[in-house]
Write a protein that holds these residues in place. Structure first.
Motif, PDB file in Angstrom:
ATOM      1  N   LEU A  43       0.864  -1.265   0.099  1.00 32.62           N
ATOM      2  CA  LEU A  43      -0.112  -0.069  -0.074  1.00 32.62           C
ATOM      3  C   LEU A  43       0.757   1.293  -0.100  1.00 32.62           C
ATOM      4  O   LEU A  43       0.540   2.220  -0.711  1.00 32.62           O
ATOM      5  N   SER A  44       2.114   1.104   0.713  1.00 31.91           N
ATOM      6  CA  SER A  44       2.888   2.490   0.864  1.00 31.91           C
ATOM      7  C   SER A  44       3.658   2.626  -0.682  1.00 31.91           C
ATOM      8  O   SER A  44       3.773   3.786  -1.280  1.00 31.91           O
ATOM      9  N   LYS A  45       3.776   1.595  -1.265  1.00 28.08           N
ATOM     10  CA  LYS A  45       4.386   1.817  -2.653  1.00 28.08           C
ATOM     11  C   LYS A  45       3.182   2.022  -3.773  1.00 28.08           C
ATOM     12  O   LYS A  45       3.585   3.205  -4.507  1.00 28.08           O
ATOM     13  N   PHE A  46       2.164   1.729  -3.439  1.00 25.91           N
ATOM     14  CA  PHE A  46       0.850   2.018  -4.261  1.00 25.91           C
ATOM     15  C   PHE A  46       0.638   3.494  -4.111  1.00 25.91           C
ATOM     16  O   PHE A  46       0.157   4.265  -5.146  1.00 25.91           O
ATOM     17  N   ALA A  47       0.824   4.153  -2.914  1.00 22.01           N
ATOM     18  CA  ALA A  47       0.350   5.304  -2.760  1.00 22.01           C
ATOM     19  C   ALA A  47       1.520   6.176  -3.427  1.00 22.01           C
ATOM     20  O   ALA A  47       0.817   7.273  -4.038  1.00 22.01           O
ATOM     21  N   ARG A  48       2.586   6.025  -3.178  1.00 19.19           N
ATOM     22  CA  ARG A  48       3.643   6.768  -4.106  1.00 19.19           C
ATOM     23  C   ARG A  48       3.520   6.927  -5.462  1.00 19.19           C
ATOM     24  O   ARG A  48       3.322   7.681  -6.292  1.00 19.19           O
ATOM     25  N   LEU A  49       3.125   5.423  -6.139  1.00 17.17           N
ATOM     26  CA  LEU A  49       2.899   5.222  -7.363  1.00 17.17           C
ATOM     27  C   LEU A  49       1.787   5.952  -7.961  1.00 17.17           C
ATOM     28  O   LEU A  49       1.511   6.765  -9.159  1.00 17.17           O
ATOM     29  N   THR A  50       0.587   5.971  -7.171  1.00 16.11           N
ATOM     30  CA  THR A  50      -0.591   6.616  -7.515  1.00 16.11           C
ATOM     31  C   THR A  50      -0.207   7.994  -7.688  1.00 16.11           C
ATOM     32  O   THR A  50      -0.670   8.532  -8.870  1.00 16.11           O
ATOM     33  N   ARG A  51       0.483   8.835  -6.819  1.00 20.54           N
ATOM     34  CA  ARG A  51       0.635  10.149  -7.010  1.00 20.54           C
ATOM     35  C   ARG A  51       1.228  10.432  -8.472  1.00 20.54           C
ATOM     36  O   ARG A  51       1.114  11.546  -9.144  1.00 20.54           O
ATOM     37  N   ASN A  52       2.403   9.644  -8.541  1.00 14.38           N
ATOM     38  CA  ASN A  52       3.104   9.938  -9.799  1.00 14.38           C
ATOM     39  C   ASN A  52       2.142   9.678 -11.327  1.00 14.38           C
ATOM     40  O   ASN A  52       2.102  10.538 -12.222  1.00 14.38           O
ATOM     41  N   VAL A  53       1.246   8.727 -11.254  1.00 15.00           N
ATOM     42  CA  VAL A  53       0.482   8.242 -12.249  1.00 15.00           C
ATOM     43  C   VAL A  53      -0.724   9.470 -12.393  1.00 15.00           C
ATOM     44  O   VAL A  53      -0.771   9.709 -13.469  1.00 15.00           O
ATOM     45  N   LEU A  54      -1.244   9.928 -11.339  1.00 12.42           N
ATOM     46  CA  LEU A  54      -2.177  10.828 -11.430  1.00 12.42           C
ATOM     47  C   LEU A  54      -1.729  12.357 -11.853  1.00 12.42           C
ATOM     48  O   LEU A  54      -2.483  13.066 -12.052  1.00 12.42           O
ATOM     49  N   LYS A  55      -0.530  12.298 -11.815  1.00 11.52           N
ATOM     50  CA  LYS A  55       0.148  13.761 -12.377  1.00 11.52           C
ATOM     51  C   LYS A  55      -0.225  13.967 -13.810  1.00 11.52           C
ATOM     52  O   LYS A  55      -0.458  15.240 -14.409  1.00 11.52           O
ATOM     53  N   ASN A  56      -0.683  12.805 -14.590  1.00 12.69           N
ATOM     54  CA  ASN A  56      -0.995  12.914 -15.790  1.00 12.69           C
ATOM     55  C   ASN A  56      -0.135  13.527 -16.739  1.00 12.69           C
ATOM     56  O   ASN A  56      -0.809  14.282 -17.667  1.00 12.69           O
ATOM     57  N   LYS A  57       1.119  13.627 -16.898  1.00 13.53           N
ATOM     58  CA  LYS A  57       1.969  14.380 -17.653  1.00 13.53           C
ATOM     59  C   LYS A  57       1.957  13.686 -18.966  1.00 13.53           C
ATOM     60  O   LYS A  57       2.114  12.441 -19.168  1.00 13.53           O
ATOM     61  N   GLU A  58       2.087  14.327 -19.917  1.00 19.18           N
ATOM     62  CA  GLU A  58       2.324  13.494 -21.452  1.00 19.18           C
ATOM     63  C   GLU A  58       3.565  12.941 -21.496  1.00 19.18           C
ATOM     64  O   GLU A  58       3.621  12.003 -22.207  1.00 19.18           O
ATOM     65  N   LEU A  59       4.550  13.550 -21.344  1.00 17.71           N
ATOM     66  CA  LEU A  59       6.156  13.111 -21.464  1.00 17.71           C
ATOM     67  C   LEU A  59       6.734  13.209 -20.109  1.00 17.71           C
ATOM     68  O   LEU A  59       6.650  14.048 -19.245  1.00 17.71           O
ATOM     69  N   ILE A  60       7.347  12.163 -19.763  1.00 24.03           N
ATOM     70  CA  ILE A  60       8.391  11.944 -18.355  1.00 24.03           C
ATOM     71  C   ILE A  60       9.737  11.619 -18.714  1.00 24.03           C
ATOM     72  O   ILE A  60       9.888  10.964 -19.927  1.00 24.03           O
ATOM     73  N   SER A  61      10.748  11.821 -17.932  1.00 18.81           N
ATOM     74  CA  SER A  61      12.187  11.542 -18.204  1.00 18.81           C
ATOM     75  C   SER A  61      12.272  10.034 -18.204  1.00 18.81           C
ATOM     76  O   SER A  61      11.500   9.411 -17.585  1.00 18.81           O
ATOM     77  N   LEU A  62      13.329   9.528 -18.603  1.00 16.77           N
ATOM     78  CA  LEU A  62      13.734   8.121 -18.666  1.00 16.77           C
ATOM     79  C   LEU A  62      13.954   7.559 -16.988  1.00 16.77           C
ATOM     80  O   LEU A  62      13.532   6.701 -16.707  1.00 16.77           O
ATOM     81  N   THR A  63      14.536   8.738 -16.210  1.00 17.01           N
ATOM     82  CA  THR A  63      14.660   8.641 -14.886  1.00 17.01           C
ATOM     83  C   THR A  63      13.296   8.388 -14.152  1.00 17.01           C
ATOM     84  O   THR A  63      13.117   7.358 -13.320  1.00 17.01           O
TER      85      THR A  63
END
Length: 534
Positions: free
Chosen positions: A379-399
């Protein structure tokens, strides 16, 4: 049902044949109630019936250059009944005149009168204009609205034999030293004429008739048998008022050979046309052509200057048109690109909840197995992952892409216990090179669920970012059982990703995205190559 349809078809056929017989064989009379529309003006239409002596009724014939006028041609009729319909509240606004044989006015500026034996038809009333003896006569009816006096509708009802035209004379018009001259020709058949660069036209003059406009002039080239000219545009006032004449330009007979003029009366109905061939007049002549010089030297200079000016204007207009079309193309290209972006956003909006629901299913599974510690870490990993996914950016860096995949794979490790590795070429600037967000995630998810989920610690996933000259190669490899890459699968993530790659290609046309999938019993390899991306 078929019998009923057949009955109505037969009934309509009988009515049609009866109407044809009535119209052309003359068996229509007042008692039959069969009437014809003769024309009219705004709000006031005229109709008529004929008697049993009628042999021909030909109506709605156009009159040259008179759009509000009609000709009704009758044969054999002795008496005609005229009537019409007008809005009942507009009677006082209309007037009509009736002239017999062009010189006897029998009705003058009359106000239409209601036929008292008739009924009202909605907002309209039946108007009785009377019965008239029309044997061998011509009736001209003029109707107008007093608020539109300039719009006079004319109806000519003609019950005379249309006789052949009488050619008064034929003349050849030519330019002699800049002045137009006339060469009178023999009125008899088989005339000979000389045509050269000064010839302007041939003028046909006929004796005035009741219906000049029905006489059509045809010019036939006898060598080909083709009609090269046709007109009924009779003009007046050239020599004597009301004497009709017609001009045939020299360009129609400028070759040596035999020609024939035919003057044929023709009724131009709205529903067709009828030529009265028995009243045809013919006139033949032979042309001796000494060559047509189209333009004098002075005319060539003048027309050349005009042509240069026109060409300049056309060139300018062409440049403007091309620029306009290019602007339209750019606008259309921009619009298509924006539409593709919207569609791409729609695909992303479907991928995100798809991914999130799958992750939640993983948490639920751990909780159902009472693996509370793993569920909390998940759940902890999921919370951080969810925040990044929901940013909804079109392009992100390889990092950033590597970080997202790390979080996801660490979550799934808690459930399935596999091994994974994410690597990038040393010459790749992963902080500054961007790719479309979550481009690899559906394939990684597919590798976990359908590839190595059942292998435990023996399962392996390798993800790599590789530079190949100016292209970027992204790959996902697993050691699962593989799948048939030629089939279409119902899995939402894979289908959406294929659709997404197609949309990316419509936006980034200079940097083509290609997808390659290989699978066998030893595992699956997914490669996305982004050409000319670096």
């Amino acid at each position: 049902m078929k019998k009923i349809i057949l009955f109505f078809v037969l009934l309509l056929s009988v009515v049609f044949v009866s109407a044809q017989k009535d119209e052309y064989n003359g068996y229509v009379h007042y008692g039959d109630g069969y009437s014809y529309s003769a024309g009219g003006c705004d709000g006031f239409g005229i109709s008529f019936t004929v008697d049993q002596f009628t042999k021909t009724v030909n109506y709605h014939n156009d009159i040259q250059n008179q759009p509000l006028s009609n000709l009704v041609y009758l044969e054999g009729t002795q008496e005609i009944n005229l009537f019409g319909y007008i809005n009942k509240d507009s009677l006082s606004f209309y007037r009509y005149n009736i002239v017999e044989n062009d010189d006897n006015q029998i009705v003058s500026d009359a106000i239409p009168q209601v036929n008292k034996t008739k009924k009202f038809y909605g907002d309209k009333v039946d108007i009785d204009l009377g019965k008239f003896n029309i044997k061998d006569k011509k009736l001209t009816i003029n109707i107008y609205k007093i608020t539109k006096r300039s719009e006079i509708a004319t109806i000519i009802i003609y019950n005379k034999k249309i006789r052949p035209a009488y050619i008064s004379y034929v003349s050849l018009n030519a330019r002699v030293k800049g002045v137009s001259g006339v060469e009178m020709m023999n009125r008899k058949d088989s005339a000979n004429i000389n045509v050269n660069q000064n010839t302007l036209n041939l003028m046909i003059v006929i004796k005035s008739t009741d219906l000049d406009f029905v006489y059509n002039v045809y010019l036939k080239d006898k060598s080909t048998g083709k009609i090269v000219f046709r007109s009924n545009n009779w003009l007046y006032g050239y020599l004597v008022p009301r004497v009709p004449y017609l001009l045939i330009g020299a360009e129609y007979f400028n070759k040596t050979g035999d020609y024939e003029i035919l003057i044929i009366p023709k009724l131009s109905q709205g529903f067709g046309s009828k030529s009265i061939q028995e009243s045809t007049v013919r006139y033949s002549f032979h042309v001796n052509s000494s060559g047509i010089k189209l333009f004098s030297q002075k005319e060539i200079i003048i027309y050349g200057l005009i042509l240069c000016a026109v060409c300049g204007a056309i060139f300018g207009a062409a440049v403007t048109y091309i620029k306009k079309k290019e602007a339209q193309k750019l606008a259309l290209k921009h619009r298509d690109k924006e539409m593709a972006r919207l569609q791409l956003a729609s695909v992303r909006s479907q991928l995100n909840p798809h991914f999130l629901f799958n992750a939640l299913a993983g948490i639920q599974m751990l909780m159902n197995k009472n693996e509370t510690d793993n569920a909390n870490r998940y759940l902890s990993k999921f919370a951080r992952l969810t925040r990044n996914v929901l940013k909804n950016k079109e392009l992100i860096s390889l990092t950033e892409e590597k970080s997202l995949l790390d979080d996801y794979l660490q979550m799934e490790q808690l459930r399935f216990g596999f091994q994974y590795k994410i690597s990038a070429s040393a010459d790749l600037d992963t902080e500054n090179i961007e790719i479309p967000a979550m481009l690899l995630q559906p394939f990684v998810e597919n590798a976990v669920k359908h590839g190595i989920a059942g292998k435990g610690n023996d399962g392996k996933i390798e993800i790599s970012f590789i530079k190949q000259e100016t292209s970027l190669v992204l790959s996902v490899k697993d050691n699962g059982n593989g799948f048939d890459v030629t089939k279409d699968y119902t899995g939402l993530g894979l289908a959406l990703t294929k659709n997404r790659i197609s949309l990316l290609n419509s936006i980034y046309k200079e940097t083509h995205f290609s997808l390659e999938m290989k699978a066998d019993a030893n595992g699956t390899l997914i490669q996305i190559t982004v050409n000319q991306w670096l």
